[in-house]
Scaffold this motif. Sequence first.
Motif, PDB file in Angstrom:
ATOM      1  N   THR A   1       7.872   3.230   7.892  1.00  0.00           N
ATOM      2  CA  THR A   1       6.848   3.580   6.920  1.00  0.00           C
ATOM      3  C   THR A   1       7.475   3.793   5.555  1.00  0.00           C
ATOM      4  OG1 THR A   1       5.572   4.612   8.656  1.00  0.00           O
ATOM      5  CG2 THR A   1       4.997   5.232   6.406  1.00  0.00           C
ATOM      6  N   LYS A   2       6.843   3.233   4.529  1.00  0.00           N
ATOM      7  CA  LYS A   2       7.398   3.310   3.179  1.00  0.00           C
ATOM      8  C   LYS A   2       6.523   4.095   2.220  1.00  0.00           C
ATOM      9  CE  LYS A   2      10.637   0.506   4.516  1.00  0.00           C
ATOM     10  NZ  LYS A   2      12.071   0.769   4.483  1.00  0.00           N
ATOM     11  N   GLN A   3       5.227   4.185   2.530  1.00  0.00           N
ATOM     12  CA  GLN A   3       4.331   4.782   1.538  1.00  0.00           C
ATOM     13  C   GLN A   3       3.075   5.302   2.232  1.00  0.00           C
ATOM     14  OE1 GLN A   3       2.718   1.945  -1.262  1.00  0.00           O
ATOM     15  NE2 GLN A   3       2.467   3.464  -2.877  1.00  0.00           N
ATOM     16  N   ILE A   4       2.595   6.439   1.739  1.00  0.00           N
ATOM     17  CA  ILE A   4       1.308   6.973   2.184  1.00  0.00           C
ATOM     18  C   ILE A   4       0.495   7.253   0.926  1.00  0.00           C
ATOM     19  CG2 ILE A   4       0.123   8.902   3.343  1.00  0.00           C
ATOM     20  CD1 ILE A   4       2.652   9.250   5.076  1.00  0.00           C
ATOM     21  N   VAL A   5      -0.726   6.742   0.871  1.00  0.00           N
ATOM     22  CA  VAL A   5      -1.575   7.012  -0.293  1.00  0.00           C
ATOM     23  C   VAL A   5      -2.919   7.567   0.157  1.00  0.00           C
ATOM     24  CG1 VAL A   5      -0.526   5.221  -1.754  1.00  0.00           C
ATOM     25  CG2 VAL A   5      -2.503   4.647  -0.341  1.00  0.00           C
ATOM     26  N   SER A   6      -3.510   8.385  -0.710  1.00  0.00           N
ATOM     27  CA  SER A   6      -4.896   8.798  -0.508  1.00  0.00           C
ATOM     28  C   SER A   6      -5.503   8.966  -1.886  1.00  0.00           C
ATOM     29  CB  SER A   6      -4.991  10.086   0.300  1.00  0.00           C
ATOM     30  OG  SER A   6      -4.465  11.156  -0.434  1.00  0.00           O
ATOM     31  N   SER A   7      -6.803   8.781  -1.963  1.00  0.00           N
ATOM     32  CA  SER A   7      -7.453   8.721  -3.273  1.00  0.00           C
ATOM     33  C   SER A   7      -7.955  10.074  -3.750  1.00  0.00           C
ATOM     34  CB  SER A   7      -8.640   7.776  -3.197  1.00  0.00           C
ATOM     35  OG  SER A   7      -9.621   8.324  -2.326  1.00  0.00           O
ATOM     36  N   ASN A   8      -8.155  11.020  -2.841  1.00  0.00           N
ATOM     37  CA  ASN A   8      -8.864  12.271  -3.137  1.00  0.00           C
ATOM     38  C   ASN A   8     -10.294  12.020  -3.582  1.00  0.00           C
ATOM     39  OD1 ASN A   8      -7.121  14.269  -2.328  1.00  0.00           O
ATOM     40  ND2 ASN A   8      -5.952  14.174  -4.226  1.00  0.00           N
ATOM     41  N   LEU A   9     -10.771  10.799  -3.334  1.00  0.00           N
ATOM     42  CA  LEU A   9     -12.132  10.425  -3.712  1.00  0.00           C
ATOM     43  C   LEU A   9     -13.050  10.644  -2.511  1.00  0.00           C
ATOM     44  CD1 LEU A   9     -13.450   9.018  -6.195  1.00  0.00           C
ATOM     45  CD2 LEU A   9     -13.051   6.853  -5.035  1.00  0.00           C
ATOM     46  N   ILE A  10     -12.557  10.246  -1.332  1.00  0.00           N
ATOM     47  CA  ILE A  10     -13.358  10.304  -0.109  1.00  0.00           C
ATOM     48  C   ILE A  10     -12.655  11.207   0.904  1.00  0.00           C
ATOM     49  CG2 ILE A  10     -14.371   8.035  -0.485  1.00  0.00           C
ATOM     50  CD1 ILE A  10     -12.321   6.862   1.449  1.00  0.00           C
ATOM     51  N   GLU A  11     -13.406  11.672   1.886  1.00  0.00           N
ATOM     52  CA  GLU A  11     -12.852  12.639   2.839  1.00  0.00           C
ATOM     53  C   GLU A  11     -12.464  12.016   4.179  1.00  0.00           C
ATOM     54  OE1 GLU A  11     -12.109  15.662   1.785  1.00  0.00           O
ATOM     55  OE2 GLU A  11     -12.917  14.981  -0.127  1.00  0.00           O
ATOM     56  N   SER A  12     -13.103  10.900   4.536  1.00  0.00           N
ATOM     57  CA  SER A  12     -12.760  10.239   5.797  1.00  0.00           C
ATOM     58  C   SER A  12     -12.936   8.745   5.579  1.00  0.00           C
ATOM     59  CB  SER A  12     -13.685  10.717   6.926  1.00  0.00           C
ATOM     60  OG  SER A  12     -15.033  10.427   6.609  1.00  0.00           O
ATOM     61  N   ASP A  13     -12.287   7.956   6.399  1.00  0.00           N
ATOM     62  CA  ASP A  13     -12.499   6.512   6.302  1.00  0.00           C
ATOM     63  C   ASP A  13     -12.607   5.927   7.701  1.00  0.00           C
ATOM     64  OD1 ASP A  13      -9.982   5.654   7.445  1.00  0.00           O
ATOM     65  OD2 ASP A  13      -8.997   5.962   5.539  1.00  0.00           O
TER      66      ASP A  13
END
Length: 680
Positions: free
Chosen positions: A178-190
């Motif tokens: 694993t090289k990267q983890i991103v989250s937008s803080n826009l949505i709570e679940s996907d």
Amino acid sequence: MTQSTATAALGAASTTVVRRAGRLLAGAAILALAALVGHPARGASGESLQELMKARDLSEADVTAALKTYMPTGRHDDYYIFASGGHSGQVVVIGVPSMRILKYIAVFTPEPWQGYGFGDETDALIETGDRHGHPLRWADTHHPALSELKGDYDGRYLFIGDKANARVAVVDLADFATKQIVSSNLIESDHGGTFVTPNTEYVIEASQYPAPLGGKYAPLEQFNDEYRGAMIFWKFDRDKGRIVPEQSFAIELPPYAQDLVDAGKLASDGFAFCNSINTERAYGGDLEGRPPMESGYSQNDMDYLHVIDWKKAEQVVKAGKTEKIAGFTVIRLPVAVEEGLLHFVPEPKSPHGVDVSPDGKDIVVGGKLDTHATVYSIEKIKQLIADKKFEGTDPYGVPILPFKESIRGQVEIGLGPLHTVFDDKGNAYTSVFIESVAAKWSLKDLKLIEKIPAHYNIGHITAAEGDTVSPDGKYVVMMDKWALDRFAPVGPLLPQNFQLLDVSGEHMQLLADLPIPLGEPHYAQMIKADKLKPLEVYKPVGTNPLTETKDPHAVEGGKERIDRKPDGVHVYMTAIRSHFTPDIIRVKEGETVHLHITNLEQAYDATHGFAIDSHNIQLSLEPGEHANVTFVADKPGVFPMYCTEFCSALHLEMAGYLLVEPKAGGTTAKADTTAAKGKK
Ligand SMILES: [Cu+2]
């Protein structure tokens, strides 16, 4: 004949059987094959094939399945499956056809064997996935997506979504790390994540349960006005192998509980398709006089298939018609409508999978509470959009295309169709949850061909290269949610079951069951093994796998040392069979210790581990790898450290000590000893 020549002859005979099995097995005449060899094949303990079959109560179909999946020692599988590891927050790598588990890739959660989350870099990587100030140490990994070039898997990267916390991770298939983890803080679940566009321009992540965008609070009574969904297009930089959040954007969507997604390809390139399961806009309240979520969500006969023109959305972003929400670039819903990049088409009740056919012309939707797979035509959809032929708009003004004029047809396949994959002969395979079967049907005539039972409760389904423009056929895997009676019982919590099907012949054949004892493996993709070119060792020596360059603290052989600096004690250490240099670390209570360890090995598989007792430190140092770990030596004492991989005959001797000397006024072990001896 000596024992060894007999064994060799038997080996040659077995090989002949296997080769012929591949070409001739139509009806699986194993006994006849055994006769072909000249003599009944005999195992090492002398039984004939017939005797073995009888003793083990195996049918001819069983033996055929065994021959089709057995891998003699040293032979490699033809395909890799990358499956989500569900609640483990990891990814499971499986070989096909053997169905042997090859690796768990640590992604969102600490994984001790790989030292993931126990060194500075991977600990920090996991922390980048923390949200709302909360440390997150679990994930619900759902949909893995292999990177694509021109709609085909290219074997370079894997993306995986975390449904629970709306995060996306990037795994490099050069080192399966694993090289990267991103989250937008826009949505709570996907749930609609991750899916890639045909050249991996974007990694798509769509929200599931509606919430106010950007982590705001709004009461449920304001659900229709304040709660929203979103589809995020994470920009991927292929050369760097990383997502670029600054170049990513989202499209605001109505609060319909968006579900799975697929990106268009070829005929439908430039579009993304997304299901929704709650056009009712129900939000629960079973103790507050409203219907519970499950019935509230399923009152309408139709929900809306979202048709999103992402290439148009790119232009809208370029034109600056966006807003920032929680720092993220968003095309607001009215703009999406105004710009004509969002359309709806009715779709059968509570859909799940939305799957684009290899030629990109068809979009197959399975309605969980329906009996059909519905096949939409991108040609018809494009024409209806061009002609602005709408049957109305939804409460947010989104145009709705007429259902009957958007579809090519429907296939009656059974109760609860979920998800569809494709082969190289124009067939589709749909998992049918309630009926617990996989259904094979013809994409051309929309006719059901055959069903095969799943054991039990099939969820998703995957096929060899089945999400690409050129599927391979050959294998399909059913991902079953229940496994009762399939395996030896292990208490009330059972593994889930992957069932491998041979789909190369006229009839589907069940070949093997694989228990997955680690979480609910939601979805998987299967790639041809020769597309991957995994690294054998890290080069140059001292490489940091996260930066993929030589670490600034990399240590060369002969330059090991311990430096005292203002920020603490820096230990520059090397590992090579079978010692650490230095093997003694002396620090004072309260000092910060920075360990910089390079594995000098350049031999394939010469991994060393590094653990220190009672400090939660465990590293895995692959050949050539460098790792850093920082800790505070806050407790005086003597702490053995050792290599946690059985690396050599003198592996047990690959050890040393961390000595944490008490502060002035404390008691040293030496003082204790002398006191005991009365020599103070
Ligand atoms: Cu070792």
